[in-house]
Write a protein that holds these residues in place. Structure first.
Motif, PDB file in Angstrom:
ATOM      1  N   TRP A 114       0.830  -1.207   0.000  1.00 27.97           N
ATOM      2  CA  TRP A 114       0.000   0.000   0.000  1.00 27.97           C
ATOM      3  C   TRP A 114       0.859   1.250   0.000  1.00 27.97           C
ATOM      4  O   TRP A 114       2.036   1.209   0.328  1.00 27.97           O
ATOM      5  CB  TRP A 114      -1.007   0.026   1.157  1.00 27.97           C
ATOM      6  CG  TRP A 114      -0.464  -0.119   2.554  1.00 27.97           C
ATOM      7  CD1 TRP A 114      -0.539  -1.239   3.339  1.00 27.97           C
ATOM      8  CD2 TRP A 114       0.211   0.871   3.354  1.00 27.97           C
ATOM      9  NE1 TRP A 114       0.066  -1.005   4.557  1.00 27.97           N
ATOM     10  CE2 TRP A 114       0.523   0.290   4.595  1.00 27.97           C
ATOM     11  CE3 TRP A 114       0.581   2.193   3.142  1.00 27.97           C
ATOM     12  CZ2 TRP A 114       1.176   0.968   5.611  1.00 27.97           C
ATOM     13  CZ3 TRP A 114       1.256   2.874   4.149  1.00 27.97           C
ATOM     14  CH2 TRP A 114       1.534   2.264   5.362  1.00 27.97           C
ATOM     15  N   GLY A 139       0.073   5.583   1.105  1.00 27.89           N
ATOM     16  CA  GLY A 139      -0.854   6.573   1.632  1.00 27.89           C
ATOM     17  C   GLY A 139      -0.110   7.886   1.777  1.00 27.89           C
ATOM     18  O   GLY A 139       1.124   7.920   1.743  1.00 27.89           O
ATOM     19  N   TYR A 187       2.569  10.819  13.667  1.00 28.85           N
ATOM     20  CA  TYR A 187       1.527  10.010  13.041  1.00 28.85           C
ATOM     21  C   TYR A 187       1.713   8.579  13.516  1.00 28.85           C
ATOM     22  O   TYR A 187       2.806   8.019  13.410  1.00 28.85           O
ATOM     23  CB  TYR A 187       1.632  10.075  11.519  1.00 28.85           C
ATOM     24  CG  TYR A 187       1.336  11.448  10.973  1.00 28.85           C
ATOM     25  CD1 TYR A 187       0.063  11.777  10.528  1.00 28.85           C
ATOM     26  CD2 TYR A 187       2.320  12.426  10.926  1.00 28.85           C
ATOM     27  CE1 TYR A 187      -0.218  13.047  10.043  1.00 28.85           C
ATOM     28  CE2 TYR A 187       2.051  13.701  10.442  1.00 28.85           C
ATOM     29  CZ  TYR A 187       0.778  14.002   9.999  1.00 28.85           C
ATOM     30  OH  TYR A 187       0.506  15.257   9.525  1.00 28.85           O
ATOM     31  N   LEU A 189       0.598   4.796  12.973  1.00 29.37           N
ATOM     32  CA  LEU A 189      -0.018   3.886  12.009  1.00 29.37           C
ATOM     33  C   LEU A 189      -0.031   2.486  12.576  1.00 29.37           C
ATOM     34  O   LEU A 189       0.896   2.087  13.301  1.00 29.37           O
ATOM     35  CB  LEU A 189       0.771   3.866  10.697  1.00 29.37           C
ATOM     36  CG  LEU A 189       0.505   4.962   9.686  1.00 29.37           C
ATOM     37  CD1 LEU A 189       0.881   6.326  10.210  1.00 29.37           C
ATOM     38  CD2 LEU A 189       1.220   4.671   8.393  1.00 29.37           C
ATOM     39  N   ARG A 190      -1.056   1.745  12.221  1.00 22.60           N
ATOM     40  CA  ARG A 190      -1.100   0.329  12.582  1.00 22.60           C
ATOM     41  C   ARG A 190      -0.226  -0.430  11.591  1.00 22.60           C
ATOM     42  O   ARG A 190      -0.336  -0.217  10.380  1.00 22.60           O
ATOM     43  CB  ARG A 190      -2.526  -0.205  12.538  1.00 22.60           C
ATOM     44  CG  ARG A 190      -2.663  -1.600  13.114  1.00 22.60           C
ATOM     45  CD  ARG A 190      -4.102  -2.055  13.287  1.00 22.60           C
ATOM     46  NE  ARG A 190      -5.021  -1.080  13.816  1.00 22.60           N
ATOM     47  CZ  ARG A 190      -5.121  -0.694  15.094  1.00 22.60           C
ATOM     48  NH1 ARG A 190      -4.313  -1.223  15.991  1.00 22.60           N
ATOM     49  NH2 ARG A 190      -6.008   0.194  15.473  1.00 22.60           N
ATOM     50  N   THR A 247      -3.045  -2.584   5.399  1.00 15.66           N
ATOM     51  CA  THR A 247      -3.755  -1.410   4.891  1.00 15.66           C
ATOM     52  C   THR A 247      -3.166  -0.158   5.534  1.00 15.66           C
ATOM     53  O   THR A 247      -2.623  -0.208   6.636  1.00 15.66           O
ATOM     54  CB  THR A 247      -5.271  -1.463   5.196  1.00 15.66           C
ATOM     55  OG1 THR A 247      -5.458  -1.562   6.609  1.00 15.66           O
ATOM     56  CG2 THR A 247      -5.939  -2.648   4.517  1.00 15.66           C
ATOM     57  N   PHE A 248      -3.289   0.973   4.830  1.00 19.20           N
ATOM     58  CA  PHE A 248      -2.825   2.252   5.353  1.00 19.20           C
ATOM     59  C   PHE A 248      -3.856   2.742   6.355  1.00 19.20           C
ATOM     60  O   PHE A 248      -4.985   3.049   5.994  1.00 19.20           O
ATOM     61  CB  PHE A 248      -2.662   3.252   4.206  1.00 19.20           C
ATOM     62  CG  PHE A 248      -2.261   4.633   4.655  1.00 19.20           C
ATOM     63  CD1 PHE A 248      -1.054   4.863   5.274  1.00 19.20           C
ATOM     64  CD2 PHE A 248      -3.100   5.710   4.438  1.00 19.20           C
ATOM     65  CE1 PHE A 248      -0.672   6.132   5.668  1.00 19.20           C
ATOM     66  CE2 PHE A 248      -2.739   6.990   4.824  1.00 19.20           C
ATOM     67  CZ  PHE A 248      -1.522   7.198   5.444  1.00 19.20           C
ATOM     68  N   GLU A 249      -3.474   2.758   7.639  1.00 24.75           N
ATOM     69  CA  GLU A 249      -4.405   3.144   8.697  1.00 24.75           C
ATOM     70  C   GLU A 249      -3.700   4.043   9.708  1.00 24.75           C
ATOM     71  O   GLU A 249      -2.853   3.572  10.477  1.00 24.75           O
ATOM     72  CB  GLU A 249      -4.954   1.898   9.392  1.00 24.75           C
ATOM     73  CG  GLU A 249      -5.935   2.198  10.486  1.00 24.75           C
ATOM     74  CD  GLU A 249      -6.384   0.962  11.248  1.00 24.75           C
ATOM     75  OE1 GLU A 249      -7.158   1.131  12.209  1.00 24.75           O
ATOM     76  OE2 GLU A 249      -5.964  -0.164  10.910  1.00 24.75           O
ATOM     77  N   VAL A 250      -4.036   5.327   9.675  1.00 26.73           N
ATOM     78  CA  VAL A 250      -3.542   6.263  10.677  1.00 26.73           C
ATOM     79  C   VAL A 250      -4.484   6.172  11.871  1.00 26.73           C
ATOM     80  O   VAL A 250      -5.654   6.519  11.762  1.00 26.73           O
ATOM     81  CB  VAL A 250      -3.480   7.705  10.132  1.00 26.73           C
ATOM     82  CG1 VAL A 250      -3.000   8.666  11.214  1.00 26.73           C
ATOM     83  CG2 VAL A 250      -2.580   7.783   8.909  1.00 26.73           C
ATOM     84  N   VAL A 251      -3.987   5.687  13.004  1.00 27.58           N
ATOM     85  CA  VAL A 251      -4.854   5.499  14.170  1.00 27.58           C
ATOM     86  C   VAL A 251      -4.834   6.689  15.116  1.00 27.58           C
ATOM     87  O   VAL A 251      -5.728   6.839  15.938  1.00 27.58           O
ATOM     88  CB  VAL A 251      -4.527   4.195  14.938  1.00 27.58           C
ATOM     89  CG1 VAL A 251      -4.780   2.982  14.053  1.00 27.58           C
ATOM     90  CG2 VAL A 251      -3.109   4.192  15.457  1.00 27.58           C
TER      91      VAL A 251
END
Length: 160
Positions: free
Chosen positions: A83, A85, A112, A114-115, A119-123
């Motif tokens: 991925w 992002g 930032y 991220l998990r 997938t690109f996921e900013v938590v």
């Protein structure tokens, strides 16, 4: 003159090098003598590499952010893109991993979170209010961040 600033990342079977502004990221086999450019190159991802921040290897995936906020996740064995992002920020510091989360401090003072995954996921986005150019460090269960103005220690919650 081409330069590579990021630190080499050592994996169980390959070494990884990012090189240049939006340049290639390489996976190569260690060992050999002389010019091993062709004989030891396992893969080459041609775009998205950082100029300054080092990548990080977590669970068979190589994560990076380039200087201009493009995050990339590659399969560490094959170099295939998993991925990408983007955030609108700039990055100099290298990321760290703790508890399955990746921490990417930005020049604007935002870390930032991220998990680490497919997938690109900013938590989370944590604004410290001062530029972050130095890479963070984990000491025990605490996170150390050096901003332009101060050294911050973020401690794990005390348990009873």
């Amino acid at each position: 003159m081409d330069t590579a600033v990021p630190t080499i990342v050592v994996g169980p079977d390959l070494l990884y090098s990012a090189s240049g502004r939006n340049g290639p990221t390489l996976g190569f086999r260690p060992g050999g003598a002389g010019n091993v450019t062709e004989s030891h190159l396992a893969w080459r991802a041609v775009r998205g590499g950082p100029h300054v921040p080092s990548p990080i290897l977590v669970n068979g995936r190589l994560y990076s952010v380039n200087d201009f906020g493009i995050f990339t996740c590659l399969d560490a064995d094959k170099g295939k893109l998993i991925w990408q992002g983007r955030v609108h920020d700039r990055f100099t510091a290298s990321p760290i991993e703790a508890g399955g989360l990746l921490y990417f401090p930005s020049e604007a003072g935002i870390t930032y979170v991220l998990r680490a995954g497919i997938t690109f996921e900013v938590v989370a986005k944590n604004d410290l209010g001062s530029p972050l150019l130095a890479s963070p460090a984990v000491v025990g269960e605490d996170l150390l961040l050096r901003s332009q103005d101060e050294l911050l220690r973020i401690a794990a919650p005390a348990t009873k």
